[in-house]
Design an enzyme around this catalytic site. Structure first.
Site, PDB file in Angstrom:
ATOM      1  N   ILE A  30      37.524 116.076  38.534  1.00 30.83           N
ATOM      2  CA  ILE A  30      38.560 116.588  37.638  1.00 30.83           C
ATOM      3  C   ILE A  30      38.116 116.543  36.163  1.00 30.83           C
ATOM      4  O   ILE A  30      38.650 117.263  35.320  1.00 30.83           O
ATOM      5  CB  ILE A  30      39.895 115.827  37.869  1.00 30.83           C
ATOM      6  CG1 ILE A  30      41.089 116.618  37.384  1.00 30.83           C
ATOM      7  CG2 ILE A  30      39.878 114.447  37.289  1.00 30.83           C
ATOM      8  CD1 ILE A  30      41.452 117.780  38.237  1.00 30.83           C
ATOM      9  N   HIS A  93      31.435 107.076  46.581  1.00 30.47           N
ATOM     10  CA  HIS A  93      31.299 108.522  46.379  1.00 30.47           C
ATOM     11  C   HIS A  93      29.977 108.823  45.698  1.00 30.47           C
ATOM     12  O   HIS A  93      29.438 108.001  44.964  1.00 30.47           O
ATOM     13  CB  HIS A  93      32.471 109.098  45.575  1.00 30.47           C
ATOM     14  CG  HIS A  93      32.694 108.412  44.261  1.00 30.47           C
ATOM     15  ND1 HIS A  93      33.362 107.218  44.155  1.00 30.47           N
ATOM     16  CD2 HIS A  93      32.315 108.751  42.995  1.00 30.47           C
ATOM     17  CE1 HIS A  93      33.408 106.854  42.881  1.00 30.47           C
ATOM     18  NE2 HIS A  93      32.769 107.761  42.157  1.00 30.47           N
TER      19      HIS A  93
END
Ligand code: AMP
Length: 131
Positions: A30, A93
């Site tokens: 984002i 991640h």
């Protein structure tokens, strides 16, 4: 409490989804460092990447490779840079970042501002190149 990434995977929080496999999920960061900055996440929540059990770790890397190939087609670049940080979100991640120069991987740089429409189109383009 589930991590923000688990909540994204469950569909409780929106994201710009790129791809998923049985065990892994990919979506746009984002706050992208570069256009196409994508996160690769195991669906099973584990904080630290190197605590992920071997089979899932290999799945994650195999999935990251497939996403990187799609990403490079969608966002022409010199290479797809790969990094792991994990200081902000405690759910393992991998960052995939289209790069043309060393400084493109500099996480201290200001992040890009992209509109929701741009992010949506980009996710769809990467997704369309994913096999
Ligand atoms: P780090 O844990 O240090 O690897 O950083 C976490 C990354 O996740 C940062 O690059 C954030 O911009 C990104 N991030 C945090 N929340 C979201 C979200 N809701 N959707 C997409 N990316 C996110």
């Amino acid at each position: 409490m589930p991590s923000i990434f688990t909540r994204i995977i469950r569909g409780e929080i929106p994201c710009y989804k790129v791809a998923e496999s049985e065990t892994c999920f990919a979506f746009l960061d984002i706050n992208p460092l570069a256009k196409g900055h994508t996160l690769i996440v195991p669906k099973n929540e584990v904080d630290y990447l190197f605590d992920v059990e071997d089979e899932l770790y290999i799945d994650l890397m195999r999935f990251a490779k497939k996403v990187a190939i799609a990403l490079e087609k969608a966002v022409p670049c010199e290479r797809i840079g790969v990094t792991v940080i994990g200081l902000e979100v405690p759910h393992a991640h991998v960052h995939l970042i289209p790069i043309n120069a060393l400084n493109d991987m500099n996480f201290a740089k200001p992040k890009l501002t992209m509109s929701a429409e741009e992010l949506e189109m980009l996710a769809a383009t990467i997704s369309a190149n994913f096999n």
